[in-house]
Enzyme design. Structure first.
Site, short mmCIF file in Angstrom:
data_model
loop_
_atom_site.label_atom_id
_atom_site.label_comp_id
_atom_site.label_asym_id
_atom_site.label_seq_id
_atom_site.Cartn_x
_atom_site.Cartn_y
_atom_site.Cartn_z
N GLU A 192 18.68 59.91 32.55
CA GLU A 192 18.32 58.55 32.95
C GLU A 192 18.78 57.58 31.87
OE1 GLU A 192 14.48 58.17 34.68
OE2 GLU A 192 14.46 55.99 34.56
N ARG A 193 19.50 56.57 32.29
CA ARG A 193 20.09 55.59 31.36
C ARG A 193 21.02 56.25 30.34
NH1 ARG A 193 19.05 52.08 35.13
NH2 ARG A 193 16.83 51.86 35.55
N ASN A 235 9.84 60.04 32.32
CA ASN A 235 9.53 60.19 33.75
C ASN A 235 9.58 61.69 33.98
OD1 ASN A 235 9.35 57.43 34.29
ND2 ASN A 235 11.55 57.26 34.61
N LYS A 312 4.23 58.92 29.35
CA LYS A 312 4.35 57.65 30.08
C LYS A 312 3.34 57.75 31.22
CE LYS A 312 7.65 55.03 32.95
NZ LYS A 312 9.07 54.83 33.29
N GLU A 316 5.28 52.24 36.09
CA GLU A 316 6.39 52.45 37.03
C GLU A 316 6.17 53.67 37.91
OE1 GLU A 316 9.89 52.40 34.45
OE2 GLU A 316 9.95 50.22 34.58
N ARG A 349 2.74 56.01 25.36
CA ARG A 349 3.55 54.80 25.48
C ARG A 349 2.75 53.60 25.99
NH1 ARG A 349 8.09 54.97 28.93
NH2 ARG A 349 9.63 54.11 27.53
N ARG A 361 4.70 39.53 33.16
CA ARG A 361 4.89 40.92 32.75
C ARG A 361 4.92 41.08 31.23
NH1 ARG A 361 10.11 44.75 34.21
NH2 ARG A 361 10.06 45.93 32.27
N LYS A 385 7.55 49.54 22.75
CA LYS A 385 8.95 49.11 22.73
C LYS A 385 9.11 47.91 21.80
CE LYS A 385 10.43 50.83 27.24
NZ LYS A 385 11.13 50.55 28.52
N ASP A 390 11.68 44.68 28.00
CA ASP A 390 12.34 45.98 28.17
C ASP A 390 13.72 46.06 27.54
OD1 ASP A 390 12.87 48.51 28.97
OD2 ASP A 390 13.19 48.06 31.09
N GLU A 418 21.31 50.62 27.85
CA GLU A 418 21.05 50.29 29.26
C GLU A 418 21.35 48.83 29.58
OE1 GLU A 418 16.97 51.08 30.23
OE2 GLU A 418 17.11 50.17 32.22
N HIS A 546 16.86 39.85 31.31
CA HIS A 546 16.69 40.62 32.53
C HIS A 546 17.47 40.02 33.71
CE1 HIS A 546 14.74 43.56 35.11
NE2 HIS A 546 14.08 44.03 34.08
#
Ligand code: GCW
Length: 727
Positions: A192-193, A235, A312, A316, A349, A361, A385, A390, A418, A546
């Protein structure tokens, strides 16, 4: 004293030297493909070679443990490349000068340094020139084998960067305890990414096939002090904790152990249901507590130095304690209690936000966590983070830093790019990391930098950590491009000491990776140092964020609107209309500024004081607003987009000028990627300018070229197979 080699009694030196010379020629002729990263160990400058041979040609190094052998082998590999001949290995110092390495336990020659290494901890080392018994020696001394290995890598770095060894006296110890890579790698090898091919971990052939790349991965990490690897995606698939996959993780842990790297796993919070067949994963359920305890016992029986879990949760769509009405602290403590008897930690996290919540957010993680300060057990770190949204090209530092004094906060940086052009854009992240680490939270007066929060010195935490989301895959270059190796490198160096300068780190990296010639180093470092700002310029200048295409995040998408959740759209973040642009997070808007300590909050809140590079992050601003340059905001925005593209063109010109100074294969590879970057920077600039112009209806500044296509053209571009998409 006779030079004794470790195994042979009478080595055929002439033959060996001849063979080595031959091997070196072969090595030199081998295409530079990036596999060796910054550990290329190329021949020293002829003028200095003799001096180096005198100092480094004779080595006394223990070889009783795996880590000792790793240190000795690395030294041999490095010095052989560097000196052109293999060093002579001895069991006792020869009459001439020697390089002596070891711990007081592993080597009698290191015993006299016992006092001098005091205070260097488990991982620190001393590297210095000394005179012992009338002889000169270079010494690498440490309490533990791993410190010796780090010292060896340090010495090799000095050699590779052409640093003088005269009067050398280095004392080093890491300032952060857990220096960890997070691999977002799935069990099917999809990353992922990830922009560097498939996962390095071949779960299908593990544990039987131990790909030599696993060891080279460990060497590269140890060379920069990284001491942990979370093997699987946050994830997480619960199967990673099943006996079958644990056996595979054992093989990796065994290979990494000599290099001081502990293995960690991402834990799916609902694993007791999925793997254990329980009806719940509620942290207060005794059956769930037992399940995690037994799971931890099972893991530690296989991997005695297992690092712990990364989680996590309730983010999400991932399961978590809130599914049962429990807090993040209760969830974290559940797993922490399971690993505590074995000395493990939980990295929990703080990347949480919920679209059901109408709140900005950027405020949600703080709101969720700040009240839990003091509720986490002492082997929990909360992993935050670097910024509140993000991993954007630029964000302010996360307001949780400095706001949870009773909890060790771990930094999470993203090394994989990313949001910064994937692997094809030359964007050196050192300046981004440095900017965040040096940011002043003012939590305990001025000087309360983020670096001091995460290293634990500000609030007196013994436990400290930093994580980087890895950019590593099975691509021959490891990172998907030659220059992305610099981001892995810089992360490791800053994890060791978060107060270092991004420029110094880049300087070392270039000298080790491309060339020691000062003019080459200066040119390449120059390119790198401005590259992150250039990406900010051509993607999201002045605090915009974003605005990339949906899902895969490849290319511009400032028009992205609709879909499952507002906070996954661009219009949510830029809020542009005819009058102005930007997210009002001031005390008159969402109030996110109030999450910072008062002096910081005041600065961000005031349009006259907020740094221009965060203007539209915190303020909604009329298009005509006068900027520091004297230009109206709209003109300044377009100017910056264009400036970003120009910077990439300047990098191309610089790189062209280095043809013949950098080996041809890597030169061509980088040149091709710079062409991709140039075109994509132009795409970002044109699409963004066309979009914002369609919103504000303003004319372009006279000296600015209009986008070559209408907005609809950019909006229609699709990239269904862009790599690394979340699944
Ligand atoms: O940045 C987002 C990414 C997701 C990632 C998530 C996270 C692992 O787009 O792919 O999921 O952050 O950090 O959890």
């Amino acid at each position: 004293m006779l030079p004794l080699t470790s195994r042979r009694s009478d080595p055929p030196w002439g033959l060996l030297v001849g063979l080595l010379a031959l091997l070196l020629c072969v090595a030199d002729a081998r295409a530079e493909d990036g596999y060796d990263v910054w550990m290329r160990y190329v021949h020293a400058d002829p003028a200095r070679l003799d001096g180096y041979r005198v100092r480094l040609g004779d080595v006394v190094a223990p070889d009783a443990t795996q880590t000792q052998r790793a240190a000795r082998d690395e030294l041999r590999r490095g010095l052989t490349g560097f000196l052109g001949t293999a060093p002579r290995l001895h069991v006792a110092p020869p009459a001439a000068r020697a390089l002596l390495i070891g711990t007081p336990e592993s080597s009698p020659w290191i015993l006299p340094f016992r006092q001098e290494i005091e205070g260097l901890g488990e991982e620190g080392f001393l590297l210095r020139e000394v005179r012992i018994d009338g002889r000169d020696a270079l010494v690498i001394a440490a309490h533990r084998d791993i410190g010796v290995l780090y010292g060896v890598f340090h010495l090799l770095r000095l050699l590779q960067t052409g640093t003088s060894l005269d009067g050398l006296h280095v004392r080093e110890a890491p300032r952060i305890k857990l220096r960890v890579l997070n691999h977002w790698d799935n069990l099917d090898r999809y990353v992922e990414r990830g922009y560097a091919g498939r996962s390095l971990w071949d779960w299908q052939t593990l544990p039987d096939w131990e790909d030599p790349r696993y060891t080279d991965y460990a060497r590269a990490n140890a060379s920069i002090g990284i001491n942990g690897a979370v093997l699987n995606n946050v994830n997480a698939d619960a199967l990673s904790l099943s006996p079958r996959y644990l056996r595979k993780a054992v093989a990796l842990a065994d290979l990494f152990r000599p290099y001081g790297i502990r293995v960690y796993l991402s834990a799916r919070f609902s694993a007791p249901i999925e793997l254990g067949g329980l009806a719940t994963a509620d942290p207060r359920d005794p059956g769930v507590q037992r399940w995690w305890r037994e799971k931890a016992d099972e893991i530690y029986a296989l991997i005695p130095d297992f690092g712990g879990f990364l989680v996590k949760a309730n983010s999400e769509g991932q399961p978590g304690p809130q599914d049962y009405g429990r807090t993040h602290a209760e969830g974290a403590n559940l797993l922490a209690d399971a690993v505590r008897p074995h000395g493990g930690v939980v990295m929990w996290r703080a990347f949480v936000y919920a679209h059901e919540v109408p709140e900005d957010r950027a405020k949600q993680a703080y709101n969720e966590f700040v009240g839990l300060d003091g509720n986490f057990h002492d082997n929990v770190l909360v992993q935050v983070k670097n910024g509140p949204v993000d991993f954007q090209p630029r964000e302010p530092f996360h307001p949780l830093f400095g706001a949870m004094p009773r909890t060790p906060l771990m930094m999470e940086f993203q090394i994989t790019k990313e949001y910064l052009g994937f692997a094809t854009h030359l964007v050196y992240l050192g300046p981004l990391y440095e900017e965040v680490l040096r940011a002043d939270t003012h939590a305990r007066g001025s000087g309360s930098t983020v670096a001091r929060v995460i290293e634990g010195s500000l609030e007196g935490h013994a436990l400290s950590g930093i994580a980087g989301v890895a950019n590593i895959g099975d691509d021959r270059t490891w990172s998907g491009s030659h220059f992305d190796q610099a981001n892995w490198y810089a992360f490791g160096r800053l994890a060791w000491n978060p107060h270092q300068s991004a420029r110094d780190i880049a300087t070392d990296w270039v000298a080790m990776t491309f060339s020691r010639a000062p003019d080459v180093v200066a040119s390449v470092v120059g390119m790198m140092m401005g590259s992150r700002e250039a990406a900010v310029d051509y993607m999201t200048p002045l605090g915009l964020h974003h605005l990339m295409a949906r899902g895969h995040h490849y290319g511009p998408g400032p028009w992205v609107d609709g879909g499952p959740r507002a906070d996954w759209t661009s219009v949510y973040y830029h809020r542009a209309n005819r009058h102005g642009v930007g997210f009002d997070r001031t005390s008159r808007g969402s109030g996110s500024v109030s999450q910072y300590a008062p002096p910081v909050a005041r600065t961000f809140d005031d349009i006259g004081q907020v740094p221009e590079n965060l203007l539209l992050w915190f303020h909604r601003v009329p298009w005509q607003h006068r900027m520091g340059s004297g230009r109206p905001l709209w003109n300044e925005l377009v100017h910056r987009y264009t400036r970003g593209v120009s910077y990439v063109e300047a990098m191309q010109a610089t790189w062209d000028g280095l043809r013949g100074r950098v080996d041809a294969p890597r030169h061509q590879h980088v040149a091709a990627f710079l062409r991709i970057q140039r075109d994509e920077a132009q795409w970002w600039r044109d699409a963004s300018v066309a979009y914002f112009q369609s919103i504000n209806g303003l004319a372009l500044p006279a000296d600015e070229a209009p986008p070559p296509h209408p907005l609809a053209y950019y909006q229609a571009l699709q990239s269904p197979y862009a790599p690394g998409d979340g699944r």
